[in-house]
Design an enzyme around this catalytic site. Sequence first.
Site, PDB file in Angstrom:
ATOM      1  N   HIS A 188      10.478  32.060  18.279  1.00  0.00           N
ATOM      2  CA  HIS A 188      10.358  33.102  19.297  1.00  0.00           C
ATOM      3  C   HIS A 188       8.890  33.354  19.639  1.00  0.00           C
ATOM      4  O   HIS A 188       8.575  33.841  20.724  1.00  0.00           O
ATOM      5  CB  HIS A 188      10.992  34.412  18.817  1.00  0.00           C
ATOM      6  CG  HIS A 188      12.480  34.359  18.703  1.00  0.00           C
ATOM      7  ND1 HIS A 188      13.117  33.948  17.563  1.00  0.00           N
ATOM      8  CD2 HIS A 188      13.465  34.666  19.590  1.00  0.00           C
ATOM      9  CE1 HIS A 188      14.434  33.996  17.747  1.00  0.00           C
ATOM     10  NE2 HIS A 188      14.670  34.439  18.960  1.00  0.00           N
ATOM     11  N   ASP A 260      18.284  26.526  23.108  1.00  0.00           N
ATOM     12  CA  ASP A 260      17.973  27.878  22.664  1.00  0.00           C
ATOM     13  C   ASP A 260      17.290  28.588  23.836  1.00  0.00           C
ATOM     14  O   ASP A 260      16.997  27.985  24.875  1.00  0.00           O
ATOM     15  CB  ASP A 260      17.064  27.824  21.425  1.00  0.00           C
ATOM     16  CG  ASP A 260      17.230  29.042  20.521  1.00  0.00           C
ATOM     17  OD1 ASP A 260      17.783  30.066  20.980  1.00  0.00           O
ATOM     18  OD2 ASP A 260      16.786  28.983  19.363  1.00  0.00           O
TER      19      ASP A 260
END
Length: 526
Positions: A188, A260
């Site tokens: 992230h 993702d």
Amino acid sequence: MTTFASGTDTLTRDALTVLQPGFPGTTAPDWLLRRLGEGLASVGLFGRNIATPDQLAALTAQLRAERDDVLVAIDEEGGDVTRLEVRTGSSFPGNHALGAVDDVALTEAVALELGRRLAACGVNLNWAPSADVNSNPSNPVIGVRSFGADTDLVARHTAAYVTGLQAAGVAACTKHFPGHGDTAVDSHHALPRIDADLAVLQSRELAPFRAAIAAGSRAVMSAHILVPALDPDRPATLSRRILTGLLREELGYQGLIVTDGMEMQAISATYGIERGSVLAIAAGADAICVGGGLADDDTVRRLRDALVSAVRAGELAEERLADAANRVRALAEWTAAAAAVSRSHANGSNGSNASNGSGTPTVTVGTSSAGDPAGSDSAVDVGLVAARRALTVTRSGAFTPLTEAPYVAALTPVANIAVGDETPWGVAAELARLLPGTETGSFTGGDAGSSVLAAAGNRPVVAVVRDEHRHPWMAAALDTLLAARPDSVVVEMGVPQSAPRGALHIATHGAARVCGQAAAEVIAGE
């Protein structure tokens, strides 16, 4: 039957079809409904979209009124990562707890019941399970989301989870290919790198994905990680060597490949979401997940236009985009058939069988080797049963259950983005139910131990930690607390890597609400 808006050409429609965007709010905005009419085939749900099961069912019905075969995806792992119960904590323990029990029938039963709850709300694609082998104890983003550090254990529980979830008619999306467990960086925030050699990757990282494919996983999610032994130049999500050469050709996977979240810094800060999306489709991905952070019509338009422009400029083969879009439609067809079979099964007939992940609509729904807990007490309680069985309890001396209200000190680390900071965790709420008058506080930093002692006074102390081994300040706080109050209880709700200590030490293997309930029962002697 869905009717597409006139004037939407095939190329534009295919570009929309491969997107899985998010959106704000608990009802579908007008722009999203309009895009569904133009060819958008999927949406992704997050905690911000969910208030109650009835509200969620109404939302998915609103989406299907615009496009009846829409894929409605969610990131519902159970355990620490929950969207269905984002404000209360999950009714199901996560993977690490299930791995600690190591009963594949229980894992299958938990996934089946979770899948039934998703299906009842109109969700038909779950971005789960995590098949990552948590070989690096310092991993900041996987941890309790993994079934464990043992490859064979992870493989058998991944297969069981896929089987249970899809028996409920919800497509599984096994993640994060080719394996995110041996990382020390959260994708992230940056691009992680795994330097394991090819032999290790084949025997460790890839084994659970082989098991998932054999179990018929309808989708696989790629990881934003650099694995030089597989591709020294591009992260897995953008690597043709990994998505096409390895996953499609070597492993023989024919289902949907989902990326993702493309707004994660591992991609957005290095390639940008538009360029990254083009490279991902070219590499072999079929669906672009975006919307955890960027959730608006402008994002959908930018990605659609980037894909169309790339085809027209010769940077992306039109056939590759069309193939990706067709794989999305094939999964939508499977989920529609699954819903129909699920309804017929509820009326007493059985579904038919398919297990090769090919995208064909034949399905097995409502049958599972875990039995049929639906409609029984076990269906309601399977999550709590699993959480109780997952506990590891270590007593030092003659611990006696608490009979007076304790002070619960939560030593609180910064939550990773996948888990989020909205979901409550710990044991305070459950202890307050069992021992009225229980009070709690949250502590962090170098003076946490002394602050806990001052706040607790003479009351019994229950210290709740999450991954003590990864946070030196947390370990120091326990040192201070236990030196002064050796009678304290310690509850570890992360990966129990540190040695047990305290008068009573409970490892829950996750921070789901039911894990806190199970621990509270032991503390209070229930």
